[in-house]
Scaffold this active site. Structure first.
Site, mmCIF file in Angstrom:
data_model
loop_
_atom_site.group_PDB
_atom_site.id
_atom_site.type_symbol
_atom_site.label_atom_id
_atom_site.label_comp_id
_atom_site.label_asym_id
_atom_site.label_seq_id
_atom_site.Cartn_x
_atom_site.Cartn_y
_atom_site.Cartn_z
ATOM 1 N N GLN A 253 7.501 -13.034 22.013
ATOM 2 C CA GLN A 253 7.233 -14.450 22.292
ATOM 3 C C GLN A 253 7.905 -15.375 21.275
ATOM 4 O OE1 GLN A 253 3.072 -15.173 23.857
ATOM 5 N NE2 GLN A 253 2.800 -13.191 22.857
ATOM 6 N N LYS B 95 -6.598 -4.954 -3.265
ATOM 7 C CA LYS B 95 -7.282 -5.597 -2.131
ATOM 8 C C LYS B 95 -8.349 -4.663 -1.564
ATOM 9 C CE LYS B 95 -3.590 -4.326 1.126
ATOM 10 N NZ LYS B 95 -4.283 -3.492 2.085
ATOM 11 N N ASP C 286 0.786 -1.248 0.000
ATOM 12 C CA ASP C 286 0.000 0.000 0.000
ATOM 13 C C ASP C 286 0.814 1.293 0.000
ATOM 14 O OD1 ASP C 286 -1.921 -1.925 0.232
ATOM 15 O OD2 ASP C 286 -2.842 -1.141 2.048
ATOM 16 N N GLU D 285 -4.618 -0.836 -1.454
ATOM 17 C CA GLU D 285 -5.950 -0.897 -0.853
ATOM 18 C C GLU D 285 -6.880 0.003 -1.646
ATOM 19 O OE1 GLU D 285 -6.237 0.143 3.309
ATOM 20 O OE2 GLU D 285 -8.431 0.102 3.255
ATOM 21 N N CYS E 106 -2.409 -2.313 7.743
ATOM 22 C CA CYS E 106 -2.323 -3.266 6.630
ATOM 23 C C CYS E 106 -1.094 -4.161 6.702
ATOM 24 C CB CYS E 106 -2.405 -2.524 5.304
ATOM 25 S SG CYS E 106 -4.054 -1.815 5.053
ATOM 26 N N VAL F 219 2.975 0.360 4.308
ATOM 27 C CA VAL F 219 2.236 1.132 5.315
ATOM 28 C C VAL F 219 0.804 0.619 5.414
ATOM 29 C CG1 VAL F 219 3.635 3.185 4.909
ATOM 30 C CG2 VAL F 219 1.540 2.895 3.583
ATOM 31 N N THR F 220 0.168 0.870 6.551
ATOM 32 C CA THR F 220 0.760 1.333 7.769
ATOM 33 C C THR F 220 1.092 0.133 8.657
ATOM 34 O OG1 THR F 220 -1.391 1.591 8.907
ATOM 35 C CG2 THR F 220 -0.530 3.520 7.746
ATOM 36 N N LYS G 292 -7.862 -4.675 4.661
ATOM 37 C CA LYS G 292 -6.560 -4.334 5.229
ATOM 38 C C LYS G 292 -5.558 -5.451 4.969
ATOM 39 C CE LYS G 292 -8.553 -0.676 6.895
ATOM 40 N NZ LYS G 292 -8.524 0.517 6.024
HETATM 41 C C1 C5J Z 1 -3.335 0.764 5.384
HETATM 42 C C2 C5J Z 1 -5.108 2.017 6.408
HETATM 43 N N1 C5J Z 1 -2.776 0.517 4.214
HETATM 44 N N2 C5J Z 1 -4.365 2.446 7.419
HETATM 45 N N3 C5J Z 1 -4.576 1.306 5.383
HETATM 46 O O1 C5J Z 1 -2.732 0.536 6.415
HETATM 47 O O2 C5J Z 1 -6.295 2.286 6.370
#
Ligand code: C5J
Length: 235
Positions: free
Chosen positions: A204, A131, A26, A74, A164, A159-160, A134
């Site tokens: 973990q 897509k 993204d 996205e 995602c 990102v982010t 997320k």
């Molecule tokens: C992504 C979002 N790509 N933060 N989308 O993380 O809505």
């Protein structure tokens, strides 16, 4: 099978370059550029823009090493039929998904803001996964593409971090992929989420995967000789 080694946390990750792909999530104008959706929501996009240069270096090294490279975006169909009404309503925004913003309709496929930033623009042979959610595996053919290429390890950028990237890494982990997330190649609008997001991945004993850096990725990728390359071409 050539086994190589990524220095990473919580411990080194062994991988075979032939079954390893770079996945860039993204890196779209809507999230990363001034004037995009992310900035319209009040976020400081400089926190995300700092990932572009390390991502670019890793992308260049992955291309030279002959790795499979995939990109995700996205977004939604122009008629928004693939967008859950709950997602469209969320936040009660004045300008939200599907509405007209400074970079075209927000997160709509084919719009300027929906596309990937020029610094990281996909080559024609690099699959782009569109897509609606997320996670990169939700309602996409990413899993099929990875299986067809025999991919087992994912080097993850984008990102982010907590949205995602995290959702994708969790989905990949449940499907049996091993993910190494490059800490300076993933970004969040919220420094605290960035820190905790990375901690959660490697906690973990690496519950979701591994964390490394762009410098380490470039170092390792430079050791890979692309299939069919002569020794001088690989240098
Ligand atoms: C992504 C979002 N790509 N933060 N989308 O993380 O809505």
């Amino acid at each position: 099978m050539a086994t190589m080694r990524f220095e990473a946390e919580p411990y080194p990750l062994e991988f075979d370059p032939e079954s390893t792909a770079l996945l860039i999530i993204d890196m779209q104008r809507d999230f990363v550029e001034p004037g995009g959706f992310g900035e319209m929501l009040g976020n400081d996009v400089s926190l995300l823009r700092s990932t572009i240069e390390p991502c670019r270096r890793v992308l260049e090294a992955a291309r030279r090493a002959g790795l499979t490279v995939l990109h995700t975006r996205e977004g939604h169909r122009p008629d928004l039929t693939d967008a859950p009404p709950s997602k469209l309503r969320r936040g009660g925004l004045a300008v939200g998904i599907g509405d007209h913003g400074p970079m075209g309709r927000v997160l709509v496929r084919g719009e300027y803001g929906h596309d990937i930033v020029p610094e990281l623009y996909p080559l024609p042979n690099e699959p782009v996964i569109d897509k609606p959610g997320k996670g990169s595996f939700y309602e996409t053919d990413l899993d099929l593409i990875l299986q067809n290429r025999g991919i087992r390890t994912l080097i993850v950028c984008g990102v982010t971090t907590e949205v995602c990237v995290h959702t994708t890494v969790r989905q990949a982990n449940d499907r049996g992929y091993e993910c190494v997330v490059l800490s300076d190649c993933v970004g969040s609008y919220f420094p605290e989420f960035q820190r905790v997001g990375l901690e959660m991945i490697k906690a973990q004993g690496g519950i979701f995967g591994w964390v490394s850096s762009s410098d380490e990725a470039v170092r390792v990728l430079r050791l890979i000789r692309p299939a069919g390359a002569t020794s001088s071409a690989a240098e």
